[in-house]
Design an enzyme around this catalytic site. Structure first.
Site, mmCIF file in Angstrom:
data_model
loop_
_atom_site.group_PDB
_atom_site.id
_atom_site.type_symbol
_atom_site.label_atom_id
_atom_site.label_comp_id
_atom_site.label_asym_id
_atom_site.label_seq_id
_atom_site.Cartn_x
_atom_site.Cartn_y
_atom_site.Cartn_z
ATOM 1 N N HIS A 11 0.816 -1.215 0.000
ATOM 2 C CA HIS A 11 0.000 0.000 0.000
ATOM 3 C C HIS A 11 0.850 1.266 0.000
ATOM 4 O O HIS A 11 0.490 2.261 -0.606
ATOM 5 C CB HIS A 11 -0.943 0.016 1.195
ATOM 6 C CG HIS A 11 -2.081 -0.928 1.012
ATOM 7 N ND1 HIS A 11 -2.797 -0.962 -0.155
ATOM 8 C CD2 HIS A 11 -2.613 -1.871 1.803
ATOM 9 C CE1 HIS A 11 -3.722 -1.887 -0.053
ATOM 10 N NE2 HIS A 11 -3.634 -2.465 1.132
ATOM 11 N N ARG A 23 -7.201 -6.497 -15.237
ATOM 12 C CA ARG A 23 -6.873 -7.822 -14.700
ATOM 13 C C ARG A 23 -7.861 -8.136 -13.572
ATOM 14 O O ARG A 23 -7.634 -7.766 -12.423
ATOM 15 C CB ARG A 23 -5.451 -7.852 -14.143
ATOM 16 C CG ARG A 23 -4.357 -7.798 -15.191
ATOM 17 C CD ARG A 23 -2.992 -7.955 -14.525
ATOM 18 N NE ARG A 23 -1.950 -8.358 -15.443
ATOM 19 C CZ ARG A 23 -1.055 -7.516 -15.977
ATOM 20 N NH1 ARG A 23 -1.083 -6.236 -15.668
ATOM 21 N NH2 ARG A 23 -0.127 -7.968 -16.800
ATOM 22 N N ARG A 80 -10.591 -8.460 -18.936
ATOM 23 C CA ARG A 80 -10.100 -9.824 -19.148
ATOM 24 C C ARG A 80 -10.813 -10.745 -18.170
ATOM 25 O O ARG A 80 -10.842 -10.474 -16.966
ATOM 26 C CB ARG A 80 -8.597 -9.901 -18.927
ATOM 27 C CG ARG A 80 -8.106 -11.342 -19.025
ATOM 28 C CD ARG A 80 -6.621 -11.449 -18.991
ATOM 29 N NE ARG A 80 -6.070 -11.231 -17.667
ATOM 30 C CZ ARG A 80 -4.761 -11.191 -17.417
ATOM 31 N NH1 ARG A 80 -3.902 -11.321 -18.400
ATOM 32 N NH2 ARG A 80 -4.320 -11.007 -16.198
ATOM 33 N N GLU A 97 -1.391 -15.216 -26.300
ATOM 34 C CA GLU A 97 -0.241 -15.376 -25.410
ATOM 35 C C GLU A 97 0.316 -16.796 -25.456
ATOM 36 O O GLU A 97 1.149 -17.158 -24.647
ATOM 37 C CB GLU A 97 -0.574 -14.930 -23.983
ATOM 38 C CG GLU A 97 -1.866 -15.474 -23.422
ATOM 39 C CD GLU A 97 -2.223 -14.877 -22.058
ATOM 40 O OE1 GLU A 97 -1.385 -14.216 -21.428
ATOM 41 O OE2 GLU A 97 -3.355 -15.101 -21.612
ATOM 42 N N ASN A 135 4.006 -11.036 -22.013
ATOM 43 C CA ASN A 135 4.622 -11.627 -20.815
ATOM 44 C C ASN A 135 4.576 -13.150 -20.919
ATOM 45 O O ASN A 135 5.577 -13.833 -20.704
ATOM 46 C CB ASN A 135 3.889 -11.183 -19.546
ATOM 47 C CG ASN A 135 3.816 -9.676 -19.415
ATOM 48 O OD1 ASN A 135 4.561 -8.974 -20.078
ATOM 49 N ND2 ASN A 135 2.918 -9.185 -18.585
ATOM 50 N N ASP A 136 3.382 -13.650 -21.244
ATOM 51 C CA ASP A 136 3.270 -15.105 -21.390
ATOM 52 C C ASP A 136 3.744 -15.582 -22.760
ATOM 53 O O ASP A 136 4.329 -16.654 -22.871
ATOM 54 C CB ASP A 136 1.819 -15.552 -21.152
ATOM 55 C CG ASP A 136 1.540 -15.714 -19.670
ATOM 56 O OD1 ASP A 136 2.419 -16.238 -18.954
ATOM 57 O OD2 ASP A 136 0.460 -15.309 -19.214
ATOM 58 N N ARG A 151 8.800 -17.248 -16.797
ATOM 59 C CA ARG A 151 8.928 -15.792 -16.632
ATOM 60 C C ARG A 151 9.309 -15.376 -15.222
ATOM 61 O O ARG A 151 9.723 -14.246 -14.994
ATOM 62 C CB ARG A 151 7.630 -15.084 -17.070
ATOM 63 C CG ARG A 151 6.423 -15.396 -16.225
ATOM 64 C CD ARG A 151 5.131 -14.933 -16.891
ATOM 65 N NE ARG A 151 4.595 -13.702 -16.327
ATOM 66 C CZ ARG A 151 3.402 -13.201 -16.598
ATOM 67 N NH1 ARG A 151 2.611 -13.815 -17.477
ATOM 68 N NH2 ARG A 151 2.984 -12.109 -16.041
ATOM 69 N N CYS A 210 -0.867 -5.924 -24.495
ATOM 70 C CA CYS A 210 -1.009 -5.513 -23.098
ATOM 71 C C CYS A 210 0.071 -6.123 -22.211
ATOM 72 O O CYS A 210 0.025 -5.985 -20.998
ATOM 73 C CB CYS A 210 -2.405 -5.863 -22.582
ATOM 74 S SG CYS A 210 -2.791 -7.608 -22.737
HETATM 75 C C1 PEP Z 1 0.677 -11.245 -20.521
HETATM 76 O O1 PEP Z 1 0.801 -12.458 -20.355
HETATM 77 O O2 PEP Z 1 1.389 -10.563 -21.290
HETATM 78 C C2 PEP Z 1 -0.349 -10.500 -19.776
HETATM 79 C C3 PEP Z 1 -0.582 -9.223 -20.027
HETATM 80 O O3 PEP Z 1 -1.005 -11.153 -18.799
HETATM 81 P P1 PEP Z 1 -0.424 -11.445 -17.316
HETATM 82 O O4 PEP Z 1 0.858 -10.663 -17.184
HETATM 83 O O5 PEP Z 1 -1.491 -10.995 -16.405
HETATM 84 O O6 PEP Z 1 -0.225 -12.918 -17.382
HETATM 85 MG MG MG Z 2 -0.748 -13.650 -19.365
#
Ligand code: PEP
Ligand code: MG
Length: 575
Positions: A192, A299, A336, A435, A458-459, A469, A506
């Protein structure tokens, strides 16, 4: 004495001021058993303390709402739900009744046990909710002990506050005129203190281990929350150097904030959408402040993770409605659907242990198996859709069957709502996150059945390169600039355009100003990122010539290694 250390910068900026050290009063705890005839009195002491704490937290919530807005007041709704949680009350009462502990010991021990359960969870967001439980526990304990709360509401001069950890209730009542920075020994990016510091744009560094032993208060300190460096009792030279750095930073920030009203377009007029990633209604103020044109990723898992049970349709509806209404029809919000499992656990749902959770029963796989859970969310989104412009996005899709199954369920929810006479946006747009390599390879087919794609780099990086990751040992192999990832991205964008659809991104890659030209040149339509990154990406976009960006992207896509890609993008990078 001069002392230097480093922590995690969580809210950027630089401050130079005297230190105020915040130490909590020691409350002596005695574990000795009390006689049976004292049990009633101790139960009453606990009940009175609980009631007093509830009153104080309600007052804090109101004062936070007035001073800082609804976003910060939300912290206290979380606190009230901790306070009202029968598990906490039971934990303390059992200790008094069955174990014959006094109220002070029972409160401290009971809350510590519950907080420890949260602390053990893998998910960093949930782990940090342990801080909420400790804060509430401390409130009750201070009431039971008759100890006055530390008061930071009138600070005598400009200062940097150093503490083991700042509780939300301490930060919210603070005198922000004079608080120029926070340094804490504990905490992480989603604590926080960090969230509050970012929303107030006060420089903050957390995780500065050992600093409390080095300061007693009154020393001059430099807090560089761009790098995480802290210098106590700096030399005159150092002060001069950091004053200059501070001036440069403030000028840069001023120039960037002037971009807020400027369109996200290249010099030759090609426009892009710059949107924010959010975790709940609380992040909207920052998104709007930084000029987000919409939300590219909401999210929703935090609504589930920060709960004691699956959130009911009404609770979800309220959250989605708030977001839709705040952004209005002109700024679309992509919600999402639940992306849980993998590294994200739920405190009230026992996922079966899996050998490979990232390849396991997660996200859309779980939602399609748990129809009730999924339908509750889809109904809540549909109902909220009339309050703004909402879009639905399914995570982790690997096949057309999954997409069609999710859409069938969505259709069923629509039929139910029609039958009930509940209004919703009939033509709500539906898209998927790309992803997985499977979705990339099937993008031409999937594009026929969606309104949009959003690339989750990211994924996608993790699955394309088979690199976990979250594994620091192989972090140097986790590389979204890898030609395989870039080619995957390009393939998805082209497939969507061929079908007359659009593609956003994203994942974190979208917010990296080093690759803005590259992604723009690949013809990405929408970039969604942490709100604070928007001005930096916009600055890059506005310097570009679209044709040149396309040439750059062509060259990068022909590169054989990520080092070559980096060289190509760095060649034009002038951040
Ligand atoms: C991603 O995988 O790029 C993504 C935006 O989702 P998260 O980071 O929540 O898995
Ligand atoms: Mg993801």
């Amino acid at each position: 004495m001069r002392f230097e250390c480093k922590g995690i910068p969580v809210s950027e900026g630089i401050s130079i001021a005297r230190v105020i050290v915040l130490r909590q009063a020691e409350i002596p705890l005695c574990p000795d058993a009390i006689p049976e005839d004292k049990v009633e009195a101790e139960l009453k002491r606990f009940a009175d303390a609980l009631a007093a704490a509830r009153e104080q937290i309600e007052a804090l919530s109101q004062s936070a709402a007035q001073r800082l807005g609804a976003e910060q007041a939300e912290i206290f709704s979380a606190h009230l739900s901790v306070l009202e949680d029968p598990v906490l009350e039971e934990a303390v009462r059992t200790r008094i009744i069955d174990e014959h502990r006094n109220a002070l010991y029972a409160i401290a021990d009971g809350t510590a046990e519950i907080a420890a359960l949260f602390q053990e969870l893998r998910d960093p967001y949930l782990r940090e909710r342990a801080a909420d439980i400790q804060d509430v526990g401390r409130h009750i304990l201070e009431n039971a002990a008759g100890v006055q709360r530390v008061n930071l509401s009138h600070l005598p001069e400009d200062c940097i506050i150093v503490a083991r950890e700042l509780t939300p209730s301490e930060t919210v009542t603070m005198d922000f005129e004079h608080a120029l920075g926070f340094i804490t020994e504990l905490g992480g990016r989603t604590s926080h203190t960090a969230i509050l510091a970012r929303s107030l744009e006060i420089p903050a560094v957390v995780g500065a281990a050992g600093i409390l032993e080095q300061v007693s208060g009154g020393e001059c300190a430099i807090l560089d929350a761009l790098t995480g460096s802290i210098v106590i009792a700096p030399t005159a030279d150092e002060i001069q150097r950091f004053e200059k750095k501070r001036g440069d930073f403030l000028r840069e920030r001023e120039a960037l904030s002037a971009l807020r009203e400027q369109p996200a377009q290249t010099r030759d007029g090609k426009r892009f959408e710059l949107c924010a990633n959010i975790s709940g209604p609380g992040d909207l103020a920052g998104a709007v402040r930084h000029g987000a044109q919409g939300v590219g990723l909401y999210r929703t898992e935090f609504l589930y993770m920060n709960n004691t049970q699956f959130p009911a349709e009404e609770e979800q509806f309220e959250a989605y409605r708030a977001v839709a209404a705040e952004m209005g029809t002109g700024r679309p919000v992509i919600i999402r659907t639940l992306d849980i499992g993998g590294d994200k656990a739920l405190p009230y749902y026992a996922f079966e242990p899996e050998e490979n959770p990232f390849l396991g029963w997660r996200a859309i796989r779980m939602c399609l198996d748990c129809e009730d859970v999924f339908k509750t969310q889809l109904r809540a989104i549909l109902r909220a859709s009339v309050f703004g412009t909402l879009r639905i996005m399914y995570p982790m899709i690997i096949s057309l069957e999954e997409l069609l199954a999710a859409n069938r369920l969505l259709e069923r929810c629509k039929e139910e709502l029609r039958a009930e006479g509940t209004p919703f946006q009939e033509d709500i747009e539906v898209g998927i996150m790309v992803e997985t390599p499977a979705a990339v390879m099937m993008a031409d087919i999937l594009a026929q059945h969606v309104d949009f794609f959003s690339i989750g780099t990211n994924d996608l990086t993790q699955y394309t390169l088979a690199v976990d990751r979250g594994n620091s040992r192989i972090a140097n192999r986790y590389d979204p600039l890898h030609p395989a990832v870039l080619r995957a991205i390009k393939r998805v964008i082209d497939a969507s355009h061929a079908a007359g659809k659009w593609t956003g991104m994203c994942g974190e890659f979208a917010g990296d100003p080093r690759v803005t030209a590259l992604l723009a040149g690949m013809d990405l339509d929408e970039f969604s990122m942490t709100a604070a990154s928007i001005p930096y990406v916009k600055k890059q976009l506005r310097k570009l010539d679209f044709y040149e960006a396309q040439l750059l992207a062509d060259r990068a896509l022909k590169a054989s290694t990520s080092a070559e890609v980096l060289e190509i993008v760095a060649g034009r990078d002038d951040t």
